[in-house]
Design a protein around this motif. Structure first.
Motif, PDB file in Angstrom:
ATOM      1  N   SER A  13     -31.915 -11.452  -9.061  1.00 21.81           N
ATOM      2  CA  SER A  13     -30.933 -10.427  -8.832  1.00 21.81           C
ATOM      3  C   SER A  13     -32.336  -9.002  -7.990  1.00 21.81           C
ATOM      4  O   SER A  13     -33.323  -9.185  -8.521  1.00 21.81           O
ATOM      5  CB  SER A  13     -29.794  -9.437  -9.581  1.00 21.81           C
ATOM      6  OG  SER A  13     -30.943  -8.991  -9.812  1.00 21.81           O
ATOM      7  N   HIS A  48     -35.928  -4.376  -6.735  1.00 21.76           N
ATOM      8  CA  HIS A  48     -36.302  -3.162  -6.945  1.00 21.76           C
ATOM      9  C   HIS A  48     -36.280  -2.524  -7.655  1.00 21.76           C
ATOM     10  O   HIS A  48     -36.203  -0.773  -7.676  1.00 21.76           O
ATOM     11  CB  HIS A  48     -35.070  -2.045  -5.960  1.00 21.76           C
ATOM     12  CG  HIS A  48     -34.690  -3.060  -4.668  1.00 21.76           C
ATOM     13  ND1 HIS A  48     -34.874  -1.548  -3.340  1.00 21.76           N
ATOM     14  CD2 HIS A  48     -33.890  -4.525  -3.594  1.00 21.76           C
ATOM     15  CE1 HIS A  48     -35.451  -2.815  -2.188  1.00 21.76           C
ATOM     16  NE2 HIS A  48     -34.867  -3.889  -2.905  1.00 21.76           N
ATOM     17  N   ASP A  49     -36.047  -2.296  -9.020  1.00 21.76           N
ATOM     18  CA  ASP A  49     -36.614  -1.744  -9.699  1.00 21.76           C
ATOM     19  C   ASP A  49     -37.711  -1.784 -10.884  1.00 21.76           C
ATOM     20  O   ASP A  49     -38.370  -2.502 -11.472  1.00 21.76           O
ATOM     21  CB  ASP A  49     -35.025  -2.677 -11.243  1.00 21.76           C
ATOM     22  CG  ASP A  49     -35.097  -1.339 -12.837  1.00 21.76           C
ATOM     23  OD1 ASP A  49     -34.129  -1.789 -13.824  1.00 21.76           O
ATOM     24  OD2 ASP A  49     -35.566  -0.449 -12.584  1.00 21.76           O
ATOM     25  N   ALA A  61     -31.326  -6.612  -7.132  1.00 24.74           N
ATOM     26  CA  ALA A  61     -31.839  -5.148  -7.902  1.00 24.74           C
ATOM     27  C   ALA A  61     -32.462  -5.092  -9.065  1.00 24.74           C
ATOM     28  O   ALA A  61     -33.295  -4.133  -8.720  1.00 24.74           O
ATOM     29  CB  ALA A  61     -30.126  -4.874  -8.222  1.00 24.74           C
ATOM     30  N   THR A  62     -33.139  -6.235  -9.576  1.00 26.46           N
ATOM     31  CA  THR A  62     -34.547  -5.947 -10.452  1.00 26.46           C
ATOM     32  C   THR A  62     -35.537  -5.864  -9.947  1.00 26.46           C
ATOM     33  O   THR A  62     -36.595  -5.487 -10.190  1.00 26.46           O
ATOM     34  CB  THR A  62     -34.067  -7.487 -11.379  1.00 26.46           C
ATOM     35  OG1 THR A  62     -32.843  -8.098 -12.046  1.00 26.46           O
ATOM     36  CG2 THR A  62     -35.296  -8.037 -12.339  1.00 26.46           C
TER      37      THR A  62
END
Ligand SMILES: N[C@H](CCC[C@H](N)C(=O)O)C(=O)O
Length: 325
Positions: A291, A296-297, A293-294
């Motif tokens: 994803s 960006h994490d 989000a991953t």
């Protein structure tokens, strides 16, 4: 989204096309991402991260940035640009176009496949500079360094310093087979705090195999020993032409062997400027599905994510396994 794993001469990278993202990553996030990927257990060798963004140069169809495995950013990556060219060529159904890099927009071109399912690309390596400040070489009483001794670095070797535009220090040795420890020791020394290369340097040892033939091994800034370094092989080919003109000519293909395979390099001179063409494979090894989000994490856990092999590599894997049993 898909994060591709790619290689040129087994110099292996992840490739992130940020034009596919809702929100591009910041440079700090990209530097953290490449370190997380390089330290993950399941992805094999990760020498760096190639990042594609929209270009600011209207002549280019995209721009490429390069992050080494340690998170440091570099101005150029020759093996990486071949794989970026292949990715963009397939996506845009083009065989010749330009890619913007931090210092120059460069020509790239598709060549005939080297073997079934082994695409090949040629990329322009430029600009070239011999000016020591451009290379980041300090505390040397000279304006350029072409096949000169630097006893403080190694009393037996002579060195050539070239920026293409990332920095390269090159030495020709008679026999590379027992020089790896010497290469690593000097490479580590020049990429730790030192009075000569405050920003580090890519260090290559080269052995002349024959006219127009070299073997090159590189200790890369921000990575360490790699299977191949595209800008290193290109800079070394230029040093070959300059120092051994009876064995290496301008505009004629130089075969450069490396632990990851081989490439062809042509050294060109236009007025008083040199540029090189680096021609070799551009392989997509596989991909991660994750994803945004991953990505960006900065604390993302990659240990549970598996690399899916691409057909062009899986075929060879299956064929090799078949012959191994
Ligand atoms: N380590 C290099 C960048 C990658 C170059 C290399 N992978 C290539 O193929 O040219 C540097 O810090 O200048």
């Amino acid at each position: 989204m898909q994060l591709l794993k790619v290689h040129g001469s087994l110099n292996q990278f992840f490739l992130l096309d940020q034009t596919q993202l809702q929100q591009p990553l910041t440079s700090t996030q990209l530097a953290q991402l490449v370190q997380n990927l390089a330290q993950a257990p399941n992805f094999g060798l990760v020498d760096g991260l190639l990042v594609i963004d929209q270009p600011s140069d209207p002549e280019a169809i995209a721009q490429m940035r390069v992050f080494n495995a340690d998170g440091s950013q570099a101005s150029m990556c020759g093996n990486g640009l071949r794989t970026v060219a292949r990715y963009l060529a397939d996506q845009n159904h083009l065989d010749q176009f330009q890619v913007q890099t931090p210092q120059q927009t460069l020509q790239v071109k598709r060549y005939p496949d080297l073997a079934p399912q082994v695409p090949a690309f040629g990329v322009e390596i430029s600009p070239v500079s011999f000016a020591l400040p451009k290379i980041g070489l300090t505390n040397v009483n000279a304006t350029e360094l072409i096949n000169q001794p630097l006893p403080e670095l190694d009393p037996q070797l002579t060195f050539t310093a070239i920026a293409v535009p990332n920095p390269h220090l090159i030495s020709f040795v008679d026999d590379l087979s027992d020089q790896e420890n010497r290469l690593v020791a000097l490479g580590q020394r020049l990429n730790a705090p030192n009075p000569y290369f405050p920003d580090g340097v890519n260090l290559s040892f080269a052995q002349i195999l024959a006219d127009q033939q070299l073997f090159v091994q590189t200790f890369e800034r921000g990575v360490g020993l790699t299977n191949a370094c595209g800008t290193g092989m290109s800079a070394t080919s230029l040093a070959f032409v300059l120092t051994y003109p009876q064995q290496a000519q301008l505009d004629k293909s130089i075969t450069v062997y490396n632990p990851g395979g081989l490439v062809q390099v042509k050294v060109h001179q236009v007025q008083n400027r040199y540029w090189m063409e680096l021609i070799g494979n551009a392989t997509i090894m596989g991909h991660l599905t994750l994803s945004e989000a991953t990505l960006h994490d900065s604390n993302a856990d990659f240990t549970q994510i598996k690399l899916t092999l691409s057909p062009e590599v899986a075929t060879y894997e299956q064929r090799a396994t078949k012959y191994r049993n």
